[in-house]
Design an enzyme around this catalytic site. Structure first.
Site, PDB file in Angstrom:
ATOM      1  N   GLU A  97       0.812  -1.223   0.000  1.00 45.77           N
ATOM      2  CA  GLU A  97       0.000   0.000   0.000  1.00 45.77           C
ATOM      3  C   GLU A  97       0.847   1.274   0.000  1.00 45.77           C
ATOM      4  OE1 GLU A  97      -4.138  -1.512   2.086  1.00 45.77           O
ATOM      5  OE2 GLU A  97      -2.396  -1.277   3.383  1.00 45.77           O
ATOM      6  N   GLY A 143     -12.495  -4.051   1.560  1.00 40.74           N
ATOM      7  CA  GLY A 143     -13.568  -4.899   1.059  1.00 40.74           C
ATOM      8  C   GLY A 143     -14.829  -4.072   0.896  1.00 40.74           C
ATOM      9  N   MET A 149      -9.178  -2.972   8.206  1.00 41.28           N
ATOM     10  CA  MET A 149      -8.657  -3.379   9.509  1.00 41.28           C
ATOM     11  C   MET A 149      -7.811  -2.320  10.221  1.00 41.28           C
ATOM     12  SD  MET A 149      -7.716  -7.323   8.396  1.00 41.28           S
ATOM     13  CE  MET A 149      -7.316  -7.838  10.054  1.00 41.28           C
ATOM     14  N   ASP A 171     -11.876  -6.274  -3.036  1.00 43.36           N
ATOM     15  CA  ASP A 171     -12.710  -7.487  -2.945  1.00 43.36           C
ATOM     16  C   ASP A 171     -14.066  -7.091  -2.387  1.00 43.36           C
ATOM     17  OD1 ASP A 171     -10.722  -7.422  -0.383  1.00 43.36           O
ATOM     18  OD2 ASP A 171     -12.731  -8.023   0.196  1.00 43.36           O
TER      19      ASP A 171
HETATM   20  C1  4EZ Z   1      -6.894  -4.658   5.998  1.00 44.98           C
HETATM   21  N1  4EZ Z   1      -6.768  -4.986   4.613  1.00 44.98           N
HETATM   22  C2  4EZ Z   1      -6.639  -6.425   4.400  1.00 44.98           C
HETATM   23  C3  4EZ Z   1      -5.442  -7.089   4.974  1.00 44.98           C
HETATM   24  C4  4EZ Z   1      -5.375  -8.533   4.589  1.00 44.98           C
HETATM   25  C5  4EZ Z   1      -3.796 -10.475   4.357  1.00 44.98           C
HETATM   26  C6  4EZ Z   1      -2.432 -10.990   4.733  1.00 44.98           C
HETATM   27  C7  4EZ Z   1      -7.817  -4.367   3.758  1.00 44.98           C
HETATM   28  C8  4EZ Z   1      -8.944  -5.265   3.336  1.00 44.98           C
HETATM   29  C9  4EZ Z   1      -9.853  -5.905   4.170  1.00 44.98           C
HETATM   30  N2  4EZ Z   1     -10.000  -5.949   5.517  1.00 44.98           N
HETATM   31  C10 4EZ Z   1      -9.255  -5.574   2.053  1.00 44.98           C
HETATM   32  N3  4EZ Z   1     -10.350  -6.390   2.029  1.00 44.98           N
HETATM   33  C11 4EZ Z   1     -10.733  -6.612   3.316  1.00 44.98           C
HETATM   34  C12 4EZ Z   1     -11.749  -7.404   3.897  1.00 44.98           C
HETATM   35  N4  4EZ Z   1     -12.595  -8.108   3.138  1.00 44.98           N
HETATM   36  N5  4EZ Z   1     -11.861  -7.421   5.245  1.00 44.98           N
HETATM   37  C13 4EZ Z   1     -11.012  -6.709   6.019  1.00 44.98           C
HETATM   38  O1  4EZ Z   1      -7.093  -3.313   6.190  1.00 44.98           O
HETATM   39  C14 4EZ Z   1      -4.131  -9.205   5.053  1.00 44.98           C
END
Ligand code: 4EZ
Length: 227
Positions: A11, A77, A171, A195
């Protein structure tokens, strides 16, 4: 000084490539990159994932580097049905969807003397609207819900959507907002959708993390030029 942060290296990488005169300082387990963009002094960092990590980095940006505003850039998401992968959304307010002291009659997300929804800076949001107009890109706005969970379940997602009228889930945002609120520092939070927080979320997140992170970073850099 403008603080810019993301949660993951992916990011902040699009920013790092475009900063000049970069000086990197390691504080404990995190690296902070001070540099220039369009003549503006910025400090860039990624926190690592989750609310606690994000609040620590936001606090360091404010207290150790003198950030007088923080811009968060990253991916999220989608909850809102009209949000597609790659779409941009900024937070008008953020909430911690996983805070639960309902045993004392408080609503989910609420903490005494703190509240539940954290508002973002009206001035920074206005600049975002101006940048969107100038770039001719679609910019959504709404409630972003934050919790220490990667949401990959349609039922959970709908619940968060209904409970907080949330449009996107991630998150870190609300914890950065909480730190900024505590130190009285203006906050802006932008996310590009990676997503739909459903059963395909893990797969789509991996596939679209880099491209959506870049969409968000490019937009924030255009904002920096206007600050
Ligand atoms: C958290 N970030 C995801 C981190 C994933 C994987 C190793 C963003 C995010 C997110 N957070 C994108 N899609 C999400 C979702 N469906 N739920 C929560 O900020 C780490």
């Amino acid at each position: 000084m403008i603080g810019i942060m993301g949660a993951m290296i992916e990011e902040i990488e699009p920013f790092l490539k475009r900063l000049s005169d970069v000086k990197t300082t390691q504080i404990g387990r995190n690296a902070y990159h001070e540099g220039l963009y369009g003549g503006k002094r910025v400090t860039l960092a990624y926190s690592r994932i989750g609310k606690v990590n994000a609040a620590i980095t936001a606090t360091a940006l404010i207290e150790r580097f003198g950030a007088d505003k923080i811009l968060f850039s990253g991916v999220a998401g989608a909850i809102g049905k009209d949000l597609r992968i790659g779409d941009l959304i900024y937070a008008t307010k953020l909430v911690q969807h996983d805070v639960d002291i309902t045993a004392f009659g408080h609503p989910i997300g609420f903490i005494p003397e703190t509240g539940d929804f954290f508002e973002t800076s009206a001035e920074l949001n206005k600049i975002a609207e101006e940048v969107a107009l100038a770039k001719g890109v679609k910019l959504g706005k709404g409630v972003i819900a934050t919790g220490d969970q990667f949401v990959a379940d349609s039922v959970k997602k709908e619940l968060i959507g209904e409970r907080f009228k949330a449009d996107a889930v991630e998150m870190e945002g609300a914890s950065v907002a909480c730190a900024c609120d505590a130190f009285r520092v203006p906050f802006f939070a932008l996310r590009a959708i990676s997503d739909a927080a459903d059963m395909d979320a893990g797969f789509n997140f991996d596939a679209f993390l880099a491209s959506s992170a870049k969409i968000s970073a490019d937009f924030v850099l255009d904002m920096v030029a206007k600050l």
